[in-house]
Design an enzyme around this catalytic site. Structure first.
Site, mmCIF file in Angstrom:
data_model
loop_
_atom_site.group_PDB
_atom_site.id
_atom_site.type_symbol
_atom_site.label_atom_id
_atom_site.label_comp_id
_atom_site.label_asym_id
_atom_site.label_seq_id
_atom_site.Cartn_x
_atom_site.Cartn_y
_atom_site.Cartn_z
ATOM 1 N N ASN A 10 0.873 -1.176 0.000
ATOM 2 C CA ASN A 10 0.000 0.000 0.000
ATOM 3 C C ASN A 10 0.906 1.221 0.000
ATOM 4 O O ASN A 10 1.537 1.534 1.009
ATOM 5 C CB ASN A 10 -0.886 -0.048 1.262
ATOM 6 C CG ASN A 10 -1.674 1.236 1.476
ATOM 7 O OD1 ASN A 10 -1.738 2.090 0.588
ATOM 8 N ND2 ASN A 10 -2.266 1.375 2.647
ATOM 9 N N LYS A 12 0.127 4.294 -0.227
ATOM 10 C CA LYS A 12 -0.470 5.489 0.388
ATOM 11 C C LYS A 12 -0.209 6.706 -0.515
ATOM 12 O O LYS A 12 -0.210 6.544 -1.734
ATOM 13 C CB LYS A 12 0.060 5.672 1.813
ATOM 14 C CG LYS A 12 -0.119 4.385 2.636
ATOM 15 C CD LYS A 12 0.148 4.539 4.077
ATOM 16 C CE LYS A 12 -0.033 3.184 4.753
ATOM 17 N NZ LYS A 12 0.128 3.215 6.184
ATOM 18 N N HIS A 96 -9.436 0.959 5.312
ATOM 19 C CA HIS A 96 -8.091 1.087 5.909
ATOM 20 C C HIS A 96 -8.193 1.992 7.148
ATOM 21 O O HIS A 96 -8.975 2.938 7.165
ATOM 22 C CB HIS A 96 -7.122 1.677 4.887
ATOM 23 C CG HIS A 96 -5.709 1.664 5.383
ATOM 24 N ND1 HIS A 96 -5.215 2.647 6.204
ATOM 25 C CD2 HIS A 96 -4.707 0.763 5.218
ATOM 26 C CE1 HIS A 96 -3.952 2.351 6.509
ATOM 27 N NE2 HIS A 96 -3.626 1.215 5.922
ATOM 28 N N GLU A 98 -6.475 4.348 8.203
ATOM 29 C CA GLU A 98 -6.325 5.790 7.969
ATOM 30 C C GLU A 98 -7.623 6.392 7.433
ATOM 31 O O GLU A 98 -7.971 7.526 7.735
ATOM 32 C CB GLU A 98 -5.139 6.039 7.018
ATOM 33 C CG GLU A 98 -3.825 5.910 7.763
ATOM 34 C CD GLU A 98 -2.681 5.345 6.946
ATOM 35 O OE1 GLU A 98 -2.725 5.386 5.702
ATOM 36 O OE2 GLU A 98 -1.732 4.827 7.575
ATOM 37 N N GLU A 168 -5.133 -5.323 10.702
ATOM 38 C CA GLU A 168 -4.076 -4.345 10.915
ATOM 39 C C GLU A 168 -4.318 -3.618 12.228
ATOM 40 O O GLU A 168 -5.100 -2.658 12.274
ATOM 41 C CB GLU A 168 -4.071 -3.322 9.784
ATOM 42 C CG GLU A 168 -3.839 -3.910 8.412
ATOM 43 C CD GLU A 168 -3.303 -2.868 7.450
ATOM 44 O OE1 GLU A 168 -2.155 -3.008 7.035
ATOM 45 O OE2 GLU A 168 -4.019 -1.903 7.150
ATOM 46 N N GLY A 174 2.683 1.946 10.800
ATOM 47 C CA GLY A 174 3.612 3.066 10.643
ATOM 48 C C GLY A 174 4.352 3.423 11.923
ATOM 49 O O GLY A 174 4.980 4.471 12.016
ATOM 50 N N SER A 214 3.691 -2.439 10.216
ATOM 51 C CA SER A 214 5.151 -2.500 10.365
ATOM 52 C C SER A 214 5.768 -3.814 9.895
ATOM 53 O O SER A 214 6.689 -4.339 10.520
ATOM 54 C CB SER A 214 5.566 -2.185 11.812
ATOM 55 O OG SER A 214 5.144 -0.882 12.154
HETATM 56 P P1 PGA Z 1 3.015 0.053 7.659
HETATM 57 O O1 PGA Z 1 1.541 0.290 7.091
HETATM 58 O O2 PGA Z 1 3.542 -1.206 7.042
HETATM 59 O O3 PGA Z 1 3.785 1.281 7.249
HETATM 60 O O4 PGA Z 1 2.894 -0.062 9.149
HETATM 61 C C1 PGA Z 1 0.660 -0.794 6.906
HETATM 62 C C2 PGA Z 1 -0.642 -0.299 6.302
HETATM 63 O O5 PGA Z 1 -1.057 0.818 6.570
HETATM 64 O O6 PGA Z 1 -1.284 -1.039 5.548
#
Ligand code: PGA
Length: 254
Positions: A10, A12, A96, A98, A168, A174, A214
Site C-alpha cells: 500500500n 499510500k 483502511h 487511515e 491491521e 507506521g 510494520s
Molecule cells: P506500515 O503500514 O507497514 O507502514 O505499518 C501498513 C498499512 O497501513 O497497511
C-alpha cells in the site's frame, strides 16, 4: 496456512508517477518467472492506469486504495469502483484504518463500499483492527467482531469467499511496532472462527487473512509461519523496492 501467501503493498500518498512506473517495471523484471507468491501494489489513483499497463500479463495485481460506495453521481472529488476497474485494478483496499480514523469512515459506509466493489467484480481487501486503547482495555475481539459483522452485513456467502481480510492493529501501523506473530495469529484465529460460524468452514478457509502493521523483510517469515496468516499488507516497506522484494522473497520460501 496451506495457501500461497498474498503480499500487497500500500503506497499510500507517496512517490511520483515516474518513480512509481519505474518501481513497477523493476518489480516485474525481478519477479518474472521466479516466484509463485502472489503479490500486488496499491498506488495512488492517478498512477493506476500507467502502472496497470506495466504490470499487464504479470502475476502482480493492482489495487486502488479506496473507492466511493456509489457507482456514479454528484460526489465531487470521489472515484468510483468502475473507474478504478477501468484503470486496470482487480483489488481495492476498503476500510483502511487511515480512512476510518483520519477521514471518519464508519462501518455502514465501508459495508456499502464492499458491496459496490463486489458488484463490479473488484476484490475488496477489507481492513480491520483495534486501536491501542481498545487493546489495552481488552476489547480487541469485541472491536474486530463488530467491524466484521457490520462490514459484512447483507453480503452473500458466495461473495464472502472473494474477500481478502487484512487485520491491521492500528497501533502497529507506521509505528515500527509489529504485533508479535503470536498476537497476530490469535486475532487471525478469532477472525477465522467468526467466518466459520457465519459462513461455514469451506468459505472461512478460502478467505485470505493478511496481517498488516510494520511488516518488514526481517519479520516476514515469522509472521507467515503462523498457521492463520495467509499474507501481508505492507505500507512503509512497500515503497522501497529492495525491501518489498525481500519481503516477497521471504514469503515465497515459506
Ligand atoms: P506500515 O503500514 O507497514 O507502514 O505499518 C501498513 C498499512 O497501513 O497497511
Amino acid at each position: 496456512m496451506g495457501k500461497e501467501p498474498f503480499i500487497v503493498g500500500n503506497w499510500k500518498m507517496n512517490l511520483t508517477l515516474e518513480e512509481g512506473v519505474e518501481f513497477a517495471k523493476s518489480l516485474r523484471n525481478n519477479l518474472h518467472g521466479k516466484n509463485k507468491t502472489i503479490s500486488g501494489i496499491c498506488p495512488p489513483f492517478i498512477f493506476l492506469k500507467d502502472i496497470s499497463r506495466v504490470l499487464e500479463g504479470s502475476n502482480i495485481c493492482v489495487g486502488a486504495q479506496n473507492i466511493h460506495s456509489e457507482k456514479n453521481g454528484a460526489y465531487t472529488g470521489e472515484i468510483s469502483a468502475l473507474m478504478v476497474k477501468e484503470a486496470g485494478c482487480t483489488h481495492v483496499l476498503i476500510g483502511h484504518s487511515e480512512r476510518r480514523h483520519l477521514f471518519g469512515e464508519i462501518d455502514s459506509f465501508i459495508n456499502a463500499k464492499i458491496k459496490t466493489a463486489l458488484s463490479v467484480n473488484l476484490k475488496p481487501i477489507f481492513c480491520i483492527g483495534e486501536t491501542l486503547t481498545e487493546r489495552e482495555e481488552g476489547r480487541t475481539e469485541y472491536v474486530v467482531k463488530n467491524q466484521l459483522k457490520n462490514g459484512l452485513l447483507g453480503i452473500d456467502n458466495n461473495y464472502v469467499e472473494e474477500l481478502v481480510i487484512a487485520y491491521e492493529p492500528v497501533w502497529a501501523i507506521g509505528t515500527g511496532k509489529t504485533a508479535s506473530p503470536e498476537q497476530a495469529n490469535e486475532v487471525h484465529s478469532f477472525i477465522r472462527g467468526f467466518l466459520t460460524d457465519g459462513y461455514g468452514k469451506d468459505i472461512a478457509n478460502g478467505v485470505y487473512i493478511q496481517y498488516g502493521g510494520s511488516v518488514k523483510p526481517e519479520n516476514t517469515r515469522e509472521l507467515l509461519a503462523q498457521p492463520e496468516i495467509d499474507g501481508l499488507l505492507v505500507g512503509g516497506a512497500s515503497i522501497k523496492l529492495e525491501a518489498f522484494l525481500k519481503i516477497i522473497d521471504a514469503a515465497s520460501i515459506q
